[in-house]
Design a protein around this motif. Sequence first.
Motif, PDB file in Angstrom:
ATOM      1  N   ASP A  64       0.854  -1.198   0.000  1.00 16.37           N
ATOM      2  CA  ASP A  64       0.000   0.000   0.000  1.00 16.37           C
ATOM      3  C   ASP A  64       0.886   1.244   0.000  1.00 16.37           C
ATOM      4  OD1 ASP A  64      -1.943   1.881   0.144  1.00 16.37           O
ATOM      5  OD2 ASP A  64      -2.694   1.323   2.119  1.00 16.37           O
ATOM      6  N   LEU A  65       1.091   1.797  -1.168  1.00 11.82           N
ATOM      7  CA  LEU A  65       1.854   3.028  -1.306  1.00 11.82           C
ATOM      8  C   LEU A  65       0.912   4.080  -1.870  1.00 11.82           C
ATOM      9  CD1 LEU A  65       4.597   4.462  -1.091  1.00 11.82           C
ATOM     10  CD2 LEU A  65       5.094   3.691  -3.425  1.00 11.82           C
ATOM     11  N   TYR A  66       0.327   4.855  -0.958  1.00 12.45           N
ATOM     12  CA  TYR A  66      -0.675   5.859  -1.348  1.00 12.45           C
ATOM     13  C   TYR A  66      -1.825   5.228  -2.130  1.00 12.45           C
ATOM     14  CZ  TYR A  66       3.258   8.874  -0.171  1.00 12.45           C
ATOM     15  OH  TYR A  66       4.315   9.472   0.480  1.00 12.45           O
ATOM     16  N   GLY A  67      -2.194   4.018  -1.738  1.00 14.33           N
ATOM     17  CA  GLY A  67      -3.314   3.338  -2.378  1.00 14.33           C
ATOM     18  C   GLY A  67      -2.922   2.454  -3.544  1.00 14.33           C
ATOM     19  N   PHE A  68      -1.622   2.434  -3.896  1.00 13.51           N
ATOM     20  CA  PHE A  68      -1.144   1.620  -5.006  1.00 13.51           C
ATOM     21  C   PHE A  68      -0.385   0.398  -4.479  1.00 13.51           C
ATOM     22  CE2 PHE A  68      -1.525   5.888  -6.737  1.00 13.51           C
ATOM     23  CZ  PHE A  68      -2.099   5.670  -7.988  1.00 13.51           C
TER      24      PHE A  68
ATOM     25  N   PHE B 285       0.785   4.443 -11.097  1.00  8.13           N
ATOM     26  CA  PHE B 285       1.587   5.137 -10.082  1.00  8.13           C
ATOM     27  C   PHE B 285       2.811   5.804 -10.696  1.00  8.13           C
ATOM     28  CE2 PHE B 285       5.237   5.065  -7.199  1.00  8.13           C
ATOM     29  CZ  PHE B 285       4.762   5.863  -6.173  1.00  8.13           C
ATOM     30  N   TYR B 286       3.554   5.062 -11.501  1.00  8.31           N
ATOM     31  CA  TYR B 286       4.813   5.609 -12.023  1.00  8.31           C
ATOM     32  C   TYR B 286       4.591   6.686 -13.080  1.00  8.31           C
ATOM     33  CZ  TYR B 286       7.596   2.276  -9.387  1.00  8.31           C
ATOM     34  OH  TYR B 286       8.199   1.580  -8.364  1.00  8.31           O
ATOM     35  N   ASN B 287       3.501   6.637 -13.810  1.00 15.80           N
ATOM     36  CA  ASN B 287       3.223   7.719 -14.750  1.00 15.80           C
ATOM     37  C   ASN B 287       2.817   8.995 -14.026  1.00 15.80           C
ATOM     38  OD1 ASN B 287       3.259   7.176 -17.864  1.00 15.80           O
ATOM     39  ND2 ASN B 287       2.601   5.238 -16.937  1.00 15.80           N
TER      40      ASN B 287
END
Length: 378
Positions: free
Chosen positions: A39-43, A159-161
Amino acid sequence: MRSSLRLGTVKGLPIKIHISFLFILPFFALVFGFTFVPDLYGFRIGFGDLPIGWPEKLGLGLIAAVLFFAAVLLHELAHSMVALRRGYKISGITLFIFGGATEIEKQPKGAVGESLMASVGPATSLIIGLILLPFWLLLRDSTDLATTIVAIMFSMMSFYNILLAGFNIIPAFPMDGGRVLRSFLAKRMGFIPATRAAVAVGKVIAVGMAIVGFFFNIWLILIALFIYLGAKEEERSTLIGQALEGVTVGTIMTRDVSVVQPTTTVRELLDRIMLEKHMGYPVMEGDRVIGIVTLQDAQGVPASRHYDVEVGSIMSRDIISIAPETPAEDAIQIMARQRVGRLLVMEGGQLVGIVSRSDIIRTLEIRSMEQGMSLGRG
């Protein structure tokens, strides 16, 4: 960029990969394949916790890395398409260790339309990230392995975009945000002062990033160095353009061109070089230029054969020429791109002069001194 491999063309633009890209792609594959952040900011980031073997994880990581750099390519293509419509000359797009770079060969005076050109790249990345986000949200609770893999792929690309868009709006050259900042400032203080101000902001950000990276993440130090050097290069190239504005090749070229014949021996060529202090000569046959020979060409001939080998057998037949009305700024860019130290100046198919890198640098130093500008050497 030097040390780059050409992959193909898109809309007439050469697409290349720098040698550094070949090192960063496996690194990204490893990071994407074996990282697990639930869970990284919802991702959800990485395939590290999936009940599959390491070859499968590495394969999925490689797919994710390729997809990510495909998104970077779309980011750069967006820049290029807008830039071409705004009068910029683009020589290609290169993917390298820090992502991608649109190679601007020539920009209109005052960088007209720079803000829109710079903004469209991050906007493209943000749109890609937002389009993929609903697919992640829809599939993230699945218990099926195949669906989970697809969901994680959507999560990572989204996330990465979004992260790529955010990173590129940092107001520091060579990031897109630095160009947007310069465009904003140029309307208030002029193009050159705006460039200097934007470069100063970029350097401050780079130093701050390096300090943070020293304590937390060495990767930030590398990015900071990239930003700092990019800011300095942008300032230098802008000032060079300003100093050489209005200067054409015809005004600085050497008109009395010293030439050699194809039957001239290497020994005779070396004697001419020692006497006249020229590093290269056009090779003439009658009134026709058939090649160019340089000291470097002669150095490839053993000393025992200097009296036997003729210039015609060692000269380069790839003649790079320009017209007298060519801007000096364009000439020095051609020299850098072709990796040559001099250009023949042709008019109506006839040799009318020769211009060297030292001719342009000498002119640049005089003009910059007259205008009170310091171009620096670093």
